[in-house]
Scaffold this motif. Structure first.
Motif, PDB file in Angstrom:
ATOM      1  N   MET A  61       0.815  -1.210   0.000  1.00 53.27           N
ATOM      2  CA  MET A  61       0.000   0.000   0.000  1.00 53.27           C
ATOM      3  C   MET A  61       0.860   1.278   0.000  1.00 53.27           C
ATOM      4  N   LYS A  62       1.991   1.216   0.706  1.00 53.92           N
ATOM      5  CA  LYS A  62       2.847   2.387   0.757  1.00 53.92           C
ATOM      6  C   LYS A  62       3.372   2.742  -0.626  1.00 53.92           C
ATOM      7  N   ASP A  63       3.744   1.665  -1.411  1.00 52.23           N
ATOM      8  CA  ASP A  63       4.244   1.931  -2.748  1.00 52.23           C
ATOM      9  C   ASP A  63       3.161   2.578  -3.615  1.00 52.23           C
ATOM     10  N   ILE A  64       1.919   2.047  -3.535  1.00 51.94           N
ATOM     11  CA  ILE A  64       0.818   2.616  -4.303  1.00 51.94           C
ATOM     12  C   ILE A  64       0.563   4.049  -3.860  1.00 51.94           C
ATOM     13  N   SER A  65       0.575   4.264  -2.563  1.00 44.93           N
ATOM     14  CA  SER A  65       0.364   5.600  -2.021  1.00 44.93           C
ATOM     15  C   SER A  65       1.447   6.557  -2.495  1.00 44.93           C
ATOM     16  N   ALA A  66       2.674   6.076  -2.543  1.00 42.20           N
ATOM     17  CA  ALA A  66       3.787   6.910  -2.980  1.00 42.20           C
ATOM     18  C   ALA A  66       3.655   7.260  -4.458  1.00 42.20           C
ATOM     19  N   VAL A  67       3.236   6.296  -5.261  1.00 41.25           N
ATOM     20  CA  VAL A  67       3.049   6.540  -6.699  1.00 41.25           C
ATOM     21  C   VAL A  67       1.926   7.553  -6.916  1.00 41.25           C
ATOM     22  N   THR A  68       0.838   7.349  -6.201  1.00 42.67           N
ATOM     23  CA  THR A  68      -0.289   8.286  -6.306  1.00 42.67           C
ATOM     24  C   THR A  68       0.122   9.678  -5.881  1.00 42.67           C
ATOM     25  N   PHE A  69       0.878   9.766  -4.799  1.00 39.47           N
ATOM     26  CA  PHE A  69       1.369  11.046  -4.301  1.00 39.47           C
ATOM     27  C   PHE A  69       2.263  11.721  -5.337  1.00 39.47           C
ATOM     28  N   ALA A  70       3.126  10.934  -5.976  1.00 40.64           N
ATOM     29  CA  ALA A  70       4.025  11.478  -6.997  1.00 40.64           C
ATOM     30  C   ALA A  70       3.241  11.995  -8.201  1.00 40.64           C
ATOM     31  N   VAL A  71       2.236  11.235  -8.617  1.00 34.07           N
ATOM     32  CA  VAL A  71       1.411  11.657  -9.758  1.00 34.07           C
ATOM     33  C   VAL A  71       0.655  12.931  -9.432  1.00 34.07           C
ATOM     34  N   GLN A  72       0.076  12.977  -8.223  1.00 27.78           N
ATOM     35  CA  GLN A  72      -0.648  14.176  -7.802  1.00 27.78           C
ATOM     36  C   GLN A  72       0.274  15.392  -7.748  1.00 27.78           C
ATOM     37  N   SER A  73       1.477  15.182  -7.251  1.00 22.51           N
ATOM     38  CA  SER A  73       2.446  16.274  -7.172  1.00 22.51           C
ATOM     39  C   SER A  73       2.817  16.763  -8.561  1.00 22.51           C
ATOM     40  N   PHE A  74       3.062  15.826  -9.462  1.00 23.26           N
ATOM     41  CA  PHE A  74       3.440  16.190 -10.830  1.00 23.26           C
ATOM     42  C   PHE A  74       2.332  16.976 -11.512  1.00 23.26           C
ATOM     43  N   VAL A  75       1.106  16.459 -11.451  1.00 20.67           N
ATOM     44  CA  VAL A  75      -0.024  17.107 -12.121  1.00 20.67           C
ATOM     45  C   VAL A  75      -0.264  18.506 -11.550  1.00 20.67           C
ATOM     46  N   THR A  76      -0.223  18.605 -10.223  1.00 19.73           N
ATOM     47  CA  THR A  76      -0.462  19.902  -9.582  1.00 19.73           C
ATOM     48  C   THR A  76       0.583  20.932  -9.991  1.00 19.73           C
ATOM     49  N   LEU A  77       1.855  20.560  -9.913  1.00 22.24           N
ATOM     50  CA  LEU A  77       2.924  21.490 -10.269  1.00 22.24           C
ATOM     51  C   LEU A  77       2.910  21.820 -11.756  1.00 22.24           C
ATOM     52  N   PHE A  78       2.581  20.828 -12.590  1.00 22.49           N
ATOM     53  CA  PHE A  78       2.537  21.058 -14.036  1.00 22.49           C
ATOM     54  C   PHE A  78       1.453  22.076 -14.378  1.00 22.49           C
ATOM     55  N   VAL A  79       0.296  21.914 -13.743  1.00 22.64           N
ATOM     56  CA  VAL A  79      -0.814  22.837 -13.998  1.00 22.64           C
ATOM     57  C   VAL A  79      -0.480  24.241 -13.500  1.00 22.64           C
ATOM     58  N   ILE A  80       0.116  24.337 -12.313  1.00 23.89           N
ATOM     59  CA  ILE A  80       0.449  25.645 -11.744  1.00 23.89           C
ATOM     60  C   ILE A  80       1.537  26.336 -12.557  1.00 23.89           C
ATOM     61  N   MET A  81       2.586  25.599 -12.900  1.00 20.43           N
ATOM     62  CA  MET A  81       3.710  26.201 -13.616  1.00 20.43           C
ATOM     63  C   MET A  81       3.389  26.396 -15.099  1.00 20.43           C
ATOM     64  N   ASP A  82       2.485  25.562 -15.637  1.00 18.95           N
ATOM     65  CA  ASP A  82       1.910  25.745 -16.970  1.00 18.95           C
ATOM     66  C   ASP A  82       2.957  26.013 -18.064  1.00 18.95           C
ATOM     67  N   PRO A  83       3.772  25.014 -18.418  1.00 23.62           N
ATOM     68  CA  PRO A  83       4.766  25.206 -19.483  1.00 23.62           C
ATOM     69  C   PRO A  83       4.179  25.711 -20.800  1.00 23.62           C
ATOM     70  N   PRO A  84       3.038  25.167 -21.289  1.00 20.82           N
ATOM     71  CA  PRO A  84       2.473  25.713 -22.541  1.00 20.82           C
ATOM     72  C   PRO A  84       2.102  27.188 -22.421  1.00 20.82           C
ATOM     73  N   GLY A  85       1.590  27.575 -21.248  1.00 24.37           N
ATOM     74  CA  GLY A  85       1.227  28.974 -21.047  1.00 24.37           C
ATOM     75  C   GLY A  85       2.433  29.895 -20.934  1.00 24.37           C
TER      76      GLY A  85
END
Length: 203
Positions: free
Chosen positions: A1-25
């Motif tokens: 479960m920790k590994d799944i939680s860590a993967v989910t956390f990493a994906v959430q972090s990536f998506v959140t930062l990508f949207v905020i930093m907005d490279p296309p924008g």
């Protein structure tokens, strides 16, 4: 479960930062600032801007709370300062004076305003600091590190790819891109300033 939680956390972090930093924008703003540079210099600046952003985000992830507390600076004050800096850059783009950024060397553009506060702005800094507080395990920490690095690789790739546009749109297109970038950046700066003022007033 920790590994799944860590993967989910990493994906959430990536998506959140990508949207905020907005490279296309960020690409129109980037193009407006580097339009007078050679293709090679533009690629170098794209990499440098991503590297500066990564450095700033990393510093605030590790020492952000301590730095702000020591200097007695609120996140809202940091956001307002970033907004004023962005507004200055926006006005220079709108009036055709953006070439001033290159007068002191190419590295200045990569540092300010590209690396920060356009990419590593208050939103990205705050989000990263929040994610750091949520880290409970080593795997989650590694996931967050991977997410932050992946976002900046994507930023560098997007900025480097965008430079080919300048070879197509020619001089008149470059002027148009600079004006549009200035308008977008001004709107972003005003919104950041309004958000900061709202927090000050509510407090």
């Amino acid at each position: 479960m920790k590994d799944i939680s860590a993967v989910t956390f990493a994906v959430q972090s990536f998506v959140t930062l990508f949207v905020i930093m907005d490279p296309p924008g960020a690409t129109p703003i980037f193009l407006g600032l580097v339009a007078d540079k050679s293709p090679r210099v533009r690629r170098i600046l794209a990499i440098q801007a991503a590297a500066v952003s990564l450095l700033v985000i990393s510093i605030f992830a590790l020492f952000g709370r301590a730095i702000l507390n020591y200097l007695n600076i609120s996140m809202e004050a940091l956001q307002a300062a970033g907004a004023l800096l962005l507004l200055l850059v926006a006005l220079e783009l709108l009036t055709g004076n953006s070439k001033k950024h290159g007068d002191d060397g190419d590295s200045n553009i990569a540092l300010v305003p590209l690396g920060t506060p356009i990419l590593a702005g208050p939103g990205a800094i705050v989000a990263t600091m929040i994610f750091v507080q949520q880290v409970d395990t080593t795997s989650m920490a590694l996931g967050l590190v991977a997410a932050v690095i992946a976002v900046h690789v994507a930023i560098a790739a997007a900025l480097m790819a965008s430079t080919t546009i300048l070879n197509v749109i020619k001089e008149s297109g470059v002027t148009l891109v600079a004006r549009i970038a200035g308008l977008l950046l001004a709107a972003i700066a005003v919104q950041m300033l309004v958000d900061a003022i709202r927090v000050f007033v509510a407090a």
